[in-house]
Design a protein around this motif. Structure first.
Motif, PDB file in Angstrom:
ATOM      1  N   ASN A  65      42.761 -29.340  27.398  1.00  0.00           N
ATOM      2  CA  ASN A  65      41.930 -30.523  27.620  1.00  0.00           C
ATOM      3  C   ASN A  65      42.815 -31.763  27.560  1.00  0.00           C
ATOM      4  O   ASN A  65      43.474 -32.008  26.545  1.00  0.00           O
ATOM      5  CB  ASN A  65      40.825 -30.614  26.557  1.00  0.00           C
ATOM      6  CG  ASN A  65      39.712 -29.632  26.813  1.00  0.00           C
ATOM      7  OD1 ASN A  65      39.015 -29.724  27.821  1.00  0.00           O
ATOM      8  ND2 ASN A  65      39.540 -28.675  25.921  1.00  0.00           N
ATOM      9  N   ARG A  84      35.425 -29.977  18.603  1.00  0.00           N
ATOM     10  CA  ARG A  84      35.405 -29.653  20.032  1.00  0.00           C
ATOM     11  C   ARG A  84      35.140 -28.159  20.236  1.00  0.00           C
ATOM     12  O   ARG A  84      34.340 -27.777  21.093  1.00  0.00           O
ATOM     13  CB  ARG A  84      36.748 -30.038  20.657  1.00  0.00           C
ATOM     14  CG  ARG A  84      36.865 -29.715  22.141  1.00  0.00           C
ATOM     15  CD  ARG A  84      36.005 -30.639  22.959  1.00  0.00           C
ATOM     16  NE  ARG A  84      36.145 -30.398  24.378  1.00  0.00           N
ATOM     17  CZ  ARG A  84      35.802 -31.272  25.311  1.00  0.00           C
ATOM     18  NH1 ARG A  84      35.295 -32.439  24.967  1.00  0.00           N
ATOM     19  NH2 ARG A  84      35.932 -30.997  26.571  1.00  0.00           N
ATOM     20  N   SER A 113      42.808 -35.738  27.794  1.00  0.00           N
ATOM     21  CA  SER A 113      41.933 -36.912  27.740  1.00  0.00           C
ATOM     22  C   SER A 113      42.559 -38.100  28.462  1.00  0.00           C
ATOM     23  O   SER A 113      43.751 -38.107  28.780  1.00  0.00           O
ATOM     24  CB  SER A 113      41.668 -37.292  26.287  1.00  0.00           C
ATOM     25  OG  SER A 113      42.868 -37.727  25.675  1.00  0.00           O
ATOM     26  N   ARG A 168      32.212 -34.588  25.379  1.00  0.00           N
ATOM     27  CA  ARG A 168      32.976 -35.666  24.750  1.00  0.00           C
ATOM     28  C   ARG A 168      32.052 -36.591  23.953  1.00  0.00           C
ATOM     29  O   ARG A 168      32.381 -36.986  22.829  1.00  0.00           O
ATOM     30  CB  ARG A 168      33.721 -36.461  25.823  1.00  0.00           C
ATOM     31  CG  ARG A 168      34.489 -37.692  25.317  1.00  0.00           C
ATOM     32  CD  ARG A 168      35.526 -37.317  24.300  1.00  0.00           C
ATOM     33  NE  ARG A 168      36.357 -38.469  23.941  1.00  0.00           N
ATOM     34  CZ  ARG A 168      37.127 -38.525  22.872  1.00  0.00           C
ATOM     35  NH1 ARG A 168      37.189 -37.496  22.037  1.00  0.00           N
ATOM     36  NH2 ARG A 168      37.860 -39.596  22.609  1.00  0.00           N
ATOM     37  N   GLN A 205      32.235 -32.129  30.866  1.00  0.00           N
ATOM     38  CA  GLN A 205      33.313 -32.736  30.099  1.00  0.00           C
ATOM     39  C   GLN A 205      32.833 -33.982  29.350  1.00  0.00           C
ATOM     40  O   GLN A 205      33.092 -34.149  28.158  1.00  0.00           O
ATOM     41  CB  GLN A 205      34.473 -33.101  31.038  1.00  0.00           C
ATOM     42  CG  GLN A 205      35.734 -33.584  30.344  1.00  0.00           C
ATOM     43  CD  GLN A 205      36.455 -32.485  29.590  1.00  0.00           C
ATOM     44  OE1 GLN A 205      36.239 -31.307  29.831  1.00  0.00           O
ATOM     45  NE2 GLN A 205      37.301 -32.871  28.649  1.00  0.00           N
ATOM     46  N   ARG A 206      32.121 -34.865  30.036  1.00  0.00           N
ATOM     47  CA  ARG A 206      31.697 -36.125  29.409  1.00  0.00           C
ATOM     48  C   ARG A 206      30.546 -35.911  28.420  1.00  0.00           C
ATOM     49  O   ARG A 206      30.451 -36.615  27.414  1.00  0.00           O
ATOM     50  CB  ARG A 206      31.310 -37.143  30.485  1.00  0.00           C
ATOM     51  CG  ARG A 206      32.483 -37.617  31.336  1.00  0.00           C
ATOM     52  CD  ARG A 206      32.107 -38.758  32.228  1.00  0.00           C
ATOM     53  NE  ARG A 206      31.831 -39.969  31.459  1.00  0.00           N
ATOM     54  CZ  ARG A 206      31.155 -41.006  31.938  1.00  0.00           C
ATOM     55  NH1 ARG A 206      30.654 -40.974  33.154  1.00  0.00           N
ATOM     56  NH2 ARG A 206      30.953 -42.074  31.181  1.00  0.00           N
ATOM     57  N   GLU A 263      31.034 -34.777  20.868  1.00  0.00           N
ATOM     58  CA  GLU A 263      32.210 -34.652  20.010  1.00  0.00           C
ATOM     59  C   GLU A 263      32.457 -35.961  19.245  1.00  0.00           C
ATOM     60  O   GLU A 263      32.736 -35.947  18.039  1.00  0.00           O
ATOM     61  CB  GLU A 263      33.411 -34.324  20.898  1.00  0.00           C
ATOM     62  CG  GLU A 263      34.757 -34.332  20.237  1.00  0.00           C
ATOM     63  CD  GLU A 263      35.862 -34.144  21.262  1.00  0.00           C
ATOM     64  OE1 GLU A 263      36.551 -33.121  21.194  1.00  0.00           O
ATOM     65  OE2 GLU A 263      36.051 -35.030  22.130  1.00  0.00           O
ATOM     66  N   VAL A 264      32.352 -37.078  19.938  1.00  0.00           N
ATOM     67  CA  VAL A 264      32.561 -38.384  19.301  1.00  0.00           C
ATOM     68  C   VAL A 264      31.504 -38.620  18.222  1.00  0.00           C
ATOM     69  O   VAL A 264      31.809 -39.074  17.110  1.00  0.00           O
ATOM     70  CB  VAL A 264      32.543 -39.515  20.347  1.00  0.00           C
ATOM     71  CG1 VAL A 264      32.459 -40.892  19.682  1.00  0.00           C
ATOM     72  CG2 VAL A 264      33.776 -39.425  21.240  1.00  0.00           C
TER      73      VAL A 264
END
Length: 303
Positions: free
Chosen positions: A70, A122, A72, A162, A158-159, A165-166
């Motif tokens: 991955n 993740r 970023s 993300r 992916q987004r 995850e954040v």
């Protein structure tokens, strides 16, 4: 001239790479990739990655990552910052070219101040995706962060991952970070250009490119990719065409249906790129790669 960098962004299949090479020949430049899927080495044909071994111009950041890594925006910007320093030190002109809008945004506006997230988070979200599917993750994001959910395409794995995850790693919504002051990593002056071409012309070029891919071994390329047994959540497995060609190899659909689906998805992708560019790159210089020789002269005048 050597203290400036050229940014060249645009939708897929608009001739950006060709234009960048013509420009580089004229201004003693080197090319840096800003297309997230062309970072990966496994798919050369399907991602329309330039054959840099045959190019006279030096290219950077193409096909150097394994498909399960991955990568970023933050990692990319740090990587190319070192490349930019090296190119400029050698008195050459960096030309950043590609279609990943967030990469260009990171150069011009900086990065959101999101801290590093523990890798275990993740992995936990990836396991959740495999177990429950993307729709469940998207619904969870809509509950946690409605603003982010509205902005992120419901099919953008992916987004979505993300954003979750954040939240899990910081206990803050990713949409909150969007409004914080961004951190500049690259401080060189940039001359910014966006491709502005007729949408039907772009779609036609997409179709011609896809036909070319199938005439030149893309099915075998995907077969080889599948033999590597990457997780279905690996970045490379999300490239447009992988799912469709996999279905063909499993005898689930015909080759004609594969072509139809890939062309449809590529048109959708180009449309999203056009919308993003028009909304986010309002002040950029507009050029049309249908007139590439004229464009080279226009860009040189700006340097």
């Amino acid at each position: 001239m050597t203290e400036k960098i050229v940014l060249l962004s645009g939708p897929t299949a608009t001739g950006k790479s060709s234009l960048a090479c013509k420009l580089a020949e004229k201004i003693d430049g080197e090319i840096i990739n800003a297309d997230s899927i062309q970072l990966y080495r496994d798919l050369f044909i399907l991602t329309a990655r330039p054959d840099i071994e045959k190019e006279k111009i030096k290219h950077h950041c193409y096909g150097f990552l394994d498909g399960n890594i991955n990568w970023s925006v933050g990692k990319w910007i740090v990587e190319i910052n070192e490349i930019l320093k090296n190119i400029i030190k050698r008195k050459k002109v960096p030309i950043v070219v590609g279609g990943t809008g967030l990469y260009f945004k990171a150069i011009t506006d900086g990065l959101s101040p999101i801290p590093d997230i523990d890798k275990s988070i993740r992995l936990q979200i990836e396991n959740e995706l495999e177990k429950n599917g993307l729709e469940k993750l998207q619904k969870r994001l809509a509950f946690i962060d409605p603003r982010a959910s509205e902005k992120i395409n419901p099919n953008d794995r992916q987004r979505i991952m993300r954003a979750l995850e954040v939240y899990e790693g910081t206990n803050k919504k990713i949409s909150d970070f969007w409004h914080m002051k961004r951190e500049k990593v690259i401080n060189y002056k940039s001359i910014n250009f966006k491709i502005d071409a007729d949408r039907q012309w772009i779609y036609k070029n997409c179709d011609l490119r896809i036909d070319y891919m199938f005439e030149n071994g893309v099915v075998e390329e995907v077969r080889h990719l599948l033999n590597k047994n990457y997780s279905e959540n690996s970045p490379i497995m999300k490239a447009i065409g992988v799912d469709e060609i996999t279905s063909f190899l499993n005898n689930d659909i015909t080759i004609d249906r594969v072509l139809e689906l890939i062309k449809f998805k590529t048109h959708q992708y180009a449309k999203r790129q056009i919308t993003w560019i028009n909304n986010q790159m309002i002040s950029w210089n507009s050029i049309n790669t249908q007139y590439s020789n004229k464009n080279v002269k226009e860009i040189i005048k700006k340097l």
